[in-house]
Write an enzyme that holds these catalytic residues in place. Sequence first.
Site, PDB file in Angstrom:
ATOM      1  N   HIS A  21       0.825  -1.213   0.000  1.00 15.43           N
ATOM      2  CA  HIS A  21       0.000   0.000   0.000  1.00 15.43           C
ATOM      3  C   HIS A  21       0.861   1.265   0.000  1.00 15.43           C
ATOM      4  O   HIS A  21       0.456   2.277  -0.572  1.00 15.43           O
ATOM      5  CB  HIS A  21      -0.978  -0.032   1.174  1.00 15.43           C
ATOM      6  CG  HIS A  21      -1.968  -1.161   1.060  1.00 15.43           C
ATOM      7  ND1 HIS A  21      -2.559  -1.756   2.129  1.00 15.43           N
ATOM      8  CD2 HIS A  21      -2.439  -1.808  -0.052  1.00 15.43           C
ATOM      9  CE1 HIS A  21      -3.370  -2.719   1.696  1.00 15.43           C
ATOM     10  NE2 HIS A  21      -3.299  -2.768   0.391  1.00 15.43           N
ATOM     11  N   HIS A  48      -7.728  -7.845  -7.775  1.00 19.91           N
ATOM     12  CA  HIS A  48      -8.068  -8.686  -6.619  1.00 19.91           C
ATOM     13  C   HIS A  48      -8.269  -7.740  -5.438  1.00 19.91           C
ATOM     14  O   HIS A  48      -7.378  -7.548  -4.612  1.00 19.91           O
ATOM     15  CB  HIS A  48      -6.943  -9.673  -6.323  1.00 19.91           C
ATOM     16  CG  HIS A  48      -6.713 -10.676  -7.413  1.00 19.91           C
ATOM     17  ND1 HIS A  48      -6.159 -10.338  -8.619  1.00 19.91           N
ATOM     18  CD2 HIS A  48      -6.987 -12.006  -7.470  1.00 19.91           C
ATOM     19  CE1 HIS A  48      -6.089 -11.423  -9.377  1.00 19.91           C
ATOM     20  NE2 HIS A  48      -6.580 -12.450  -8.699  1.00 19.91           N
ATOM     21  N   SER A  54      -6.593  -1.910  -0.558  1.00 24.06           N
ATOM     22  CA  SER A  54      -6.096  -1.186  -1.737  1.00 24.06           C
ATOM     23  C   SER A  54      -7.174  -0.375  -2.470  1.00 24.06           C
ATOM     24  O   SER A  54      -6.909   0.774  -2.864  1.00 24.06           O
ATOM     25  CB  SER A  54      -5.402  -2.151  -2.702  1.00 24.06           C
ATOM     26  OG  SER A  54      -6.237  -3.239  -3.017  1.00 24.06           O
ATOM     27  N   ASP A  71     -13.865 -12.593 -12.112  1.00 25.63           N
ATOM     28  CA  ASP A  71     -12.472 -13.015 -12.112  1.00 25.63           C
ATOM     29  C   ASP A  71     -11.602 -11.852 -12.595  1.00 25.63           C
ATOM     30  O   ASP A  71     -11.734 -11.399 -13.730  1.00 25.63           O
ATOM     31  CB  ASP A  71     -12.344 -14.229 -13.044  1.00 25.63           C
ATOM     32  CG  ASP A  71     -10.903 -14.681 -13.187  1.00 25.63           C
ATOM     33  OD1 ASP A  71     -10.049 -14.236 -12.394  1.00 25.63           O
ATOM     34  OD2 ASP A  71     -10.616 -15.466 -14.106  1.00 25.63           O
ATOM     35  N   ASP A  76      -2.966  -8.410  -7.039  1.00 23.55           N
ATOM     36  CA  ASP A  76      -2.650  -8.800  -5.660  1.00 23.55           C
ATOM     37  C   ASP A  76      -3.449 -10.057  -5.268  1.00 23.55           C
ATOM     38  O   ASP A  76      -4.320 -10.007  -4.404  1.00 23.55           O
ATOM     39  CB  ASP A  76      -3.004  -7.612  -4.739  1.00 23.55           C
ATOM     40  CG  ASP A  76      -2.723  -7.900  -3.275  1.00 23.55           C
ATOM     41  OD1 ASP A  76      -1.879  -8.771  -2.977  1.00 23.55           O
ATOM     42  OD2 ASP A  76      -3.361  -7.256  -2.424  1.00 23.55           O
TER      43      ASP A  76
END
Length: 301
Positions: free
Chosen positions: A44, A67, A120, A163, A184
């Site tokens: 981060h 992700h 994030s 996805d 990530d």
Amino acid sequence: MQRGYGRALPQLWRRIAGPPAPDKKGVNYRHAFHAGNFADVMKHAALVSALEYLKKKDKPFRVIDTHAGRGLYDLSGREAAKTREAVAGIVKLREAADVPPALKTYLDLVRGFGDHYPGSPLIAARILRPIDKLTAIEKHPEEYMALADALRQHANVRVEDGDGYARLAAVLPPPERRGLVLIDPPYEAENEFALASAAVAGALRRFATGVYLVWFPIKRRSDADALAGELLTAGATKLLLLTLNIGGDATERLTESGMLVVNPPYGFDAEMRETLAFLAKHLAQGEGAGSRVEWLAGGAG
Ligand code: SAM
């Protein structure tokens, strides 16, 4: 890092056979057990630094978080209490004095969430200007619902359930022609390194000038080397490796975290050198603590 046919063959095979099939493992991963740990702090801090550099130009850009997780994590909750990873990460860092400027931007943002920790997508949403956009993708239904809730106040954010690897191919290149992609994944699936490198290879074909941040755990050096080799073979001409090792007993828990950054903004490498050295010093758990910032291709300037 070596280039050549040895590296190119797996890449060539994937172009013929298509991307590797997702492994069934990894669907039970919950980031709440790890939120705010040393690896989150590293990724981060790097994300904030890269976004701040992108904001130096007036032109809008887009962030794609493949992700994304649930967005907001309760550091006083059952999951954080079970692993105590945040205690050795963000909780410890919050006490540090004389923080380098780039890290201070991240820390000030995190401090604003009190006993919660922003993931994030929430960090990106807070840093972006109204002209910039964020696409945050999350596959797990419960995490997706929580994420949509955490980001509902941000008009320039699109939250997608699906996805992240498949969606990445669909959303590149971004209409803004400037952008940053954070990859990530949980790395619980055995072929996650292969999935991540295939995704970046495909993304680079669509959007060669994007900034790509690819996070990975360092358990075996060979995985990191192979991932870097694949990105070079895929055509990354500017590739920076970041590592943070907190030292101590690596048999019980993760002690080293890595990031490969394709097309890092100018000045990012020097900033991360200072940031990671500070983190290695303040988050050290034992012998072996340290950090690395190394150009694998290209270089500053
Ligand atoms: N990026 C988040 C952050 O920094 O706050 C943490 C993400 S966590 C390491 C990985 C997340 O990816 C989990 O929430 C998991 O449910 C999700 N996930 C796993 N496989 C996925 C896939 N193929 N596409 C999108 N999300 C996926």
